[in-house]
Design a protein around this motif. Structure first.
Motif, PDB file in Angstrom:
ATOM      1  N   ASN A 190     -25.793 -23.208   2.914  1.00 19.47           N
ATOM      2  CA  ASN A 190     -24.771 -23.549   1.981  1.00 19.47           C
ATOM      3  C   ASN A 190     -24.036 -22.530   1.166  1.00 19.47           C
ATOM      4  O   ASN A 190     -23.125 -22.184   1.301  1.00 19.47           O
ATOM      5  CB  ASN A 190     -24.571 -24.761   1.356  1.00 19.47           C
TER       6      ASN A 190
ATOM      7  N   THR B 284     -17.607 -16.273   2.761  1.00 20.70           N
ATOM      8  CA  THR B 284     -16.614 -16.929   2.987  1.00 20.70           C
ATOM      9  C   THR B 284     -15.182 -16.644   1.530  1.00 20.70           C
ATOM     10  O   THR B 284     -14.344 -16.976   1.804  1.00 20.70           O
ATOM     11  CB  THR B 284     -16.622 -18.319   3.317  1.00 20.70           C
ATOM     12  N   GLN B 285     -16.037 -16.773   0.364  1.00 16.75           N
ATOM     13  CA  GLN B 285     -15.032 -16.762  -1.152  1.00 16.75           C
ATOM     14  C   GLN B 285     -15.178 -15.641  -1.715  1.00 16.75           C
ATOM     15  O   GLN B 285     -16.454 -15.032  -1.581  1.00 16.75           O
ATOM     16  CB  GLN B 285     -15.639 -18.560  -1.528  1.00 16.75           C
TER      17      GLN B 285
ATOM     18  N   MET C 293     -15.283 -28.357   1.168  1.00 13.44           N
ATOM     19  CA  MET C 293     -16.920 -28.351   1.667  1.00 13.44           C
ATOM     20  C   MET C 293     -17.312 -28.432   2.977  1.00 13.44           C
ATOM     21  O   MET C 293     -16.191 -28.616   3.631  1.00 13.44           O
ATOM     22  CB  MET C 293     -16.887 -30.052   1.548  1.00 13.44           C
ATOM     23  N   ASN C 294     -18.614 -27.129   3.234  1.00 15.40           N
ATOM     24  CA  ASN C 294     -18.924 -26.648   4.195  1.00 15.40           C
ATOM     25  C   ASN C 294     -19.609 -27.490   5.053  1.00 15.40           C
ATOM     26  O   ASN C 294     -20.499 -28.725   3.942  1.00 15.40           O
ATOM     27  CB  ASN C 294     -19.504 -25.785   4.221  1.00 15.40           C
ATOM     28  N   ILE C 295     -20.046 -27.828   6.421  1.00 12.20           N
ATOM     29  CA  ILE C 295     -20.670 -28.274   6.848  1.00 12.20           C
ATOM     30  C   ILE C 295     -22.268 -28.529   6.080  1.00 12.20           C
ATOM     31  O   ILE C 295     -23.525 -29.112   6.613  1.00 12.20           O
ATOM     32  CB  ILE C 295     -21.710 -27.558   8.465  1.00 12.20           C
ATOM     33  N   PHE C 296     -23.084 -27.096   6.074  1.00 19.03           N
ATOM     34  CA  PHE C 296     -24.397 -27.697   5.687  1.00 19.03           C
ATOM     35  C   PHE C 296     -24.041 -27.598   4.119  1.00 19.03           C
ATOM     36  O   PHE C 296     -25.495 -28.461   3.746  1.00 19.03           O
ATOM     37  CB  PHE C 296     -24.339 -26.016   4.448  1.00 19.03           C
ATOM     38  N   ARG C 297     -23.314 -27.479   2.912  1.00 18.84           N
ATOM     39  CA  ARG C 297     -23.313 -28.453   1.974  1.00 18.84           C
ATOM     40  C   ARG C 297     -23.324 -30.174   2.051  1.00 18.84           C
ATOM     41  O   ARG C 297     -24.251 -30.812   1.463  1.00 18.84           O
ATOM     42  CB  ARG C 297     -21.808 -28.571   1.815  1.00 18.84           C
TER      43      ARG C 297
ATOM     44  N   TYR D 197     -23.003 -19.425   3.054  1.00 18.14           N
ATOM     45  CA  TYR D 197     -22.195 -19.268   3.680  1.00 18.14           C
ATOM     46  C   TYR D 197     -20.695 -19.080   2.852  1.00 18.14           C
ATOM     47  O   TYR D 197     -19.819 -17.916   3.173  1.00 18.14           O
ATOM     48  CB  TYR D 197     -21.744 -20.835   4.441  1.00 18.14           C
ATOM     49  N   ARG D 198     -20.899 -19.998   1.798  1.00 19.86           N
ATOM     50  CA  ARG D 198     -19.795 -19.203   0.571  1.00 19.86           C
ATOM     51  C   ARG D 198     -20.131 -17.988   0.066  1.00 19.86           C
ATOM     52  O   ARG D 198     -18.458 -17.466  -0.221  1.00 19.86           O
ATOM     53  CB  ARG D 198     -19.716 -20.424  -0.569  1.00 19.86           C
TER      54      ARG D 198
END
Length: 215
Positions: A167, A174-175, A1-5, A170-171
């Motif tokens: 979020n 990065t994903q 889980m990232n900071i935005f989520r 970002y994903r």
């Protein structure tokens, strides 16, 4: 889980806590749309059909239980609580919210990622959440004078969705193969619906004046 989520989830949770604080402590739901709260209850009920069958994490299950329980609790307060329900402005909250249900369901049946009952209902909840705030925004425009807790509640709801967009961005970077057009487009539409409110919210904060929306 990232900071935005995580920040998005906490902002969403904060919006619910602010609304429950207003209703439970002040014993008032003035300025709050029951129509929007009923739509959110339907959103969470249709989205979390997997709550007792698919375990992802303790955090995920707890958040689902909180959102489900709080949405129905708020509706109960506004409909049944002997004091709170007296402050509900039924005459102003006249948006025909049930007309949003069928188009969202038909769209979910036509446009989805997988044609299964759970997936269609999840997609329906995404489409419905995108427009569930409409009765609340219409009510705020009619009443114009908005108390601090109601303003904070709506702002936090809009901020939660904006953070989810960050979020997704970002994903995406990065994903690998992270592409989900249905929630992306629905989330953008939902955030755009808040644009006018955001403008007047920040304007009132900057100029230290009471929040008012134009009729």
């Amino acid at each position: 889980m990232n900071i935005f989520r995580l920040t998005g989830d906490m902002t969403h949770l904060a919006s619910i806590l602010v609304l429950l604080l207003k209703i439970h402590t002040i014993k008032s739901c003035a300025g709050i749309s029951l129509k929007t709260q009923e739509l959110y209850a339907i959103v969470f009920a249709s989205r979390y059909l997997d709550i007792f069958t698919d375990f992802i994490s303790l955090y995920n299950t707890l958040m689902k239980l909180i959102f489900l329980g709080s949405s129905f609790l708020i509706v109960w307060y506004m409909r049944r609580h002997k004091i709170v329900r007296k402050s509900y402005d039924k005459a102003q909250d006249t948006f025909r919210h049930y007309f949003l249900l069928l188009p969202c369901l038909l769209l979910a049946l036509l446009i989805h990622e997988k044609f299964t009952f759970k997936e269609v209902m999840w997609t329906f909840s995404v489409y419905l959440e995108a427009v569930a705030i409409l009765p609340q925004l219409v009510l705020l425009q009619r009443t114009r004078n908005i108390d601090n807790l109601t303003g904070q509640y709506v702002f936090l709801l809009g901020a939660y969705r904006a953070l989810y967009i960050l979020n997704w961005i970002y994903r995406y970077f990065t994903q690998p193969h992270y592409i989900h057009w249905i929630p992306w487009i629905s989330g953008i539409i939902q955030t755009l619906l808040y644009a006018d409110f955001f403008y007047y919210y920040f304007d009132s904060w900057k100029n230290n004046k009471k929040l008012q929306l134009p009729a």
